[in-house]
Design an enzyme around this catalytic site. Sequence first.
Site, short mmCIF file in Angstrom:
data_model
loop_
_atom_site.label_atom_id
_atom_site.label_comp_id
_atom_site.label_asym_id
_atom_site.label_seq_id
_atom_site.Cartn_x
_atom_site.Cartn_y
_atom_site.Cartn_z
N GLU A 53 -68.69 -63.34 22.77
CA GLU A 53 -68.57 -62.79 21.41
C GLU A 53 -69.22 -61.41 21.25
OE1 GLU A 53 -67.30 -63.14 18.16
OE2 GLU A 53 -65.90 -64.22 19.43
N GLY A 54 -70.28 -61.16 22.01
CA GLY A 54 -70.93 -59.84 21.95
C GLY A 54 -69.95 -58.76 22.36
N HIS A 55 -69.26 -58.99 23.49
CA HIS A 55 -68.25 -58.03 23.94
C HIS A 55 -67.11 -57.94 22.91
CE1 HIS A 55 -69.84 -59.57 27.96
NE2 HIS A 55 -70.15 -58.29 28.00
N GLN A 79 -75.70 -50.70 40.14
CA GLN A 79 -76.76 -50.99 39.16
C GLN A 79 -77.52 -52.28 39.48
OE1 GLN A 79 -73.75 -51.14 35.91
NE2 GLN A 79 -74.99 -52.78 35.08
N ASP A 168 -78.71 -54.23 24.80
CA ASP A 168 -79.27 -53.48 25.94
C ASP A 168 -79.80 -52.15 25.40
OD1 ASP A 168 -78.25 -55.10 28.52
OD2 ASP A 168 -76.73 -55.16 26.95
N GLN A 171 -80.58 -49.22 27.76
CA GLN A 171 -79.33 -48.70 28.32
C GLN A 171 -78.63 -47.77 27.33
OE1 GLN A 171 -76.27 -51.06 30.62
NE2 GLN A 171 -75.32 -51.20 28.62
N SER A 203 -75.31 -63.44 26.27
CA SER A 203 -75.36 -62.69 27.53
C SER A 203 -74.56 -63.45 28.57
CB SER A 203 -76.82 -62.56 27.99
OG SER A 203 -76.86 -62.21 29.37
N SER A 204 -73.87 -62.72 29.43
CA SER A 204 -73.11 -63.38 30.51
C SER A 204 -74.06 -64.18 31.39
CB SER A 204 -72.39 -62.34 31.35
OG SER A 204 -71.59 -61.51 30.53
P1 AMP Z 1 -72.35 -56.26 30.11
O1 AMP Z 1 -71.00 -56.85 30.39
O2 AMP Z 1 -73.44 -57.27 30.02
O3 AMP Z 1 -72.66 -55.08 30.98
O4 AMP Z 1 -72.26 -55.67 28.63
C1 AMP Z 1 -71.25 -54.78 28.24
C2 AMP Z 1 -71.56 -54.26 26.86
O5 AMP Z 1 -71.64 -55.34 25.95
C3 AMP Z 1 -72.90 -53.52 26.80
O6 AMP Z 1 -72.77 -52.38 25.97
C4 AMP Z 1 -73.82 -54.55 26.19
O7 AMP Z 1 -74.90 -53.99 25.48
C5 AMP Z 1 -72.85 -55.26 25.24
N1 AMP Z 1 -73.38 -56.59 24.92
C6 AMP Z 1 -73.81 -57.54 25.78
N2 AMP Z 1 -74.28 -58.60 25.11
C7 AMP Z 1 -74.15 -58.33 23.79
C8 AMP Z 1 -74.48 -59.03 22.59
N3 AMP Z 1 -75.02 -60.23 22.60
N4 AMP Z 1 -74.21 -58.41 21.42
C9 AMP Z 1 -73.66 -57.18 21.37
N5 AMP Z 1 -73.34 -56.46 22.47
C10 AMP Z 1 -73.57 -57.03 23.67
#
Ligand code: AMP
Length: 306
Positions: A53-55, A79, A168, A171, A203-204
């Site tokens: 859902e975050g993505h 990374q 993040d 980041q 988070s994944s």
């Molecule tokens: P990642 O796939 O973990 O590298 O994350 C890809 C993007 O999704 C990054 O900009 C993260 O900050 C964002 N992201 C990851 N988890 C969340 C979350 N819970 N809420 C909002 N954005 C997220």
Amino acid sequence: MRKASKSSVQKAGVGPERMKVIRDPTKMQATANRLRGEGLLIGFVPTMGYLHEGHASLLRAARKRSDVVVLSIFVNPTQFGPHEDLAKYPRDIERDEEMARQEGVDYIFYPEAASMYPEGYQTYVNVEQLTRSHCGVSRPTHFRGVATVCTKLFNLVLPHRAYFGQKDYQQAAVIRRMVKDLNMNLEIAVMPTVREADGLAMSSRNVYLSPDERKDALCLHESLQMANDMFHSGESDAKKIVKAMRANIESKRSARIDYVSIVDTDTLEELDVIRDKAVVLLAVFMGKTRLIDNDILCRGTARRAR
Ligand code: AMP
């Protein structure tokens, strides 16, 4: 910044039923060049996949404000440190494709590592100051990898705007700095953290947690709430707030603190006294899984991290 227009989207023949997956970086760049040539506004969401859902919230934000939405899925090897979870990082491209389709993504850029870093590759981007502290201490090459891959992705996808999550925080600060320092021609949008119903930041990596670790992992959110409550009750001594947060986290069996820190929202420099605004950053190992979270403290605004 120009507004996305519906008619230009229809003209370009993009839309959910036509979502395309591009694997070749050269083809991605040629496609982005064509789209720009047609005057379309490109919104970009870079991810490592295993979408949640975050993505999805980033994709929705991009969908609202762009003609064309590009999602990248790339588990970027540069990374990850030598002893980190690159090989076992969760992946499910079919599920990701389905979710992307539902969120109205037009293109998924899904390159292979060998095409992003072919033999002889030797160029890296280093944001100096902001990457030295916090996650940069326990992950010394992490942000160099992030800055490098984002630079490459920006050069290939040619977005007008790229969307990142506040989850993040460091980041996002590094990317903003890099875009400013290197005069990159795009806007960075940072969107709020999406949480599970009980408050754990999505988070994944949450799939790594055992049931006990999952329960204990609530201490990240709880301690951020504690910081917020103390701050809004008038506490401005950062050390006192950090001490209370640490005690809460340390009371959980599976938790081991990497850092808990209250810093300036732009420079990420440690604060002794919180005046009007600060950000609380934390990284905690739950068993072997390292989780991060953060919250902004701001006078005159409602409590956050709920
Ligand atoms: P990642 O796939 O973990 O590298 O994350 C890809 C993007 O999704 C990054 O900009 C993260 O900050 C964002 N992201 C990851 N988890 C969340 C979350 N819970 N809420 C909002 N954005 C997220």
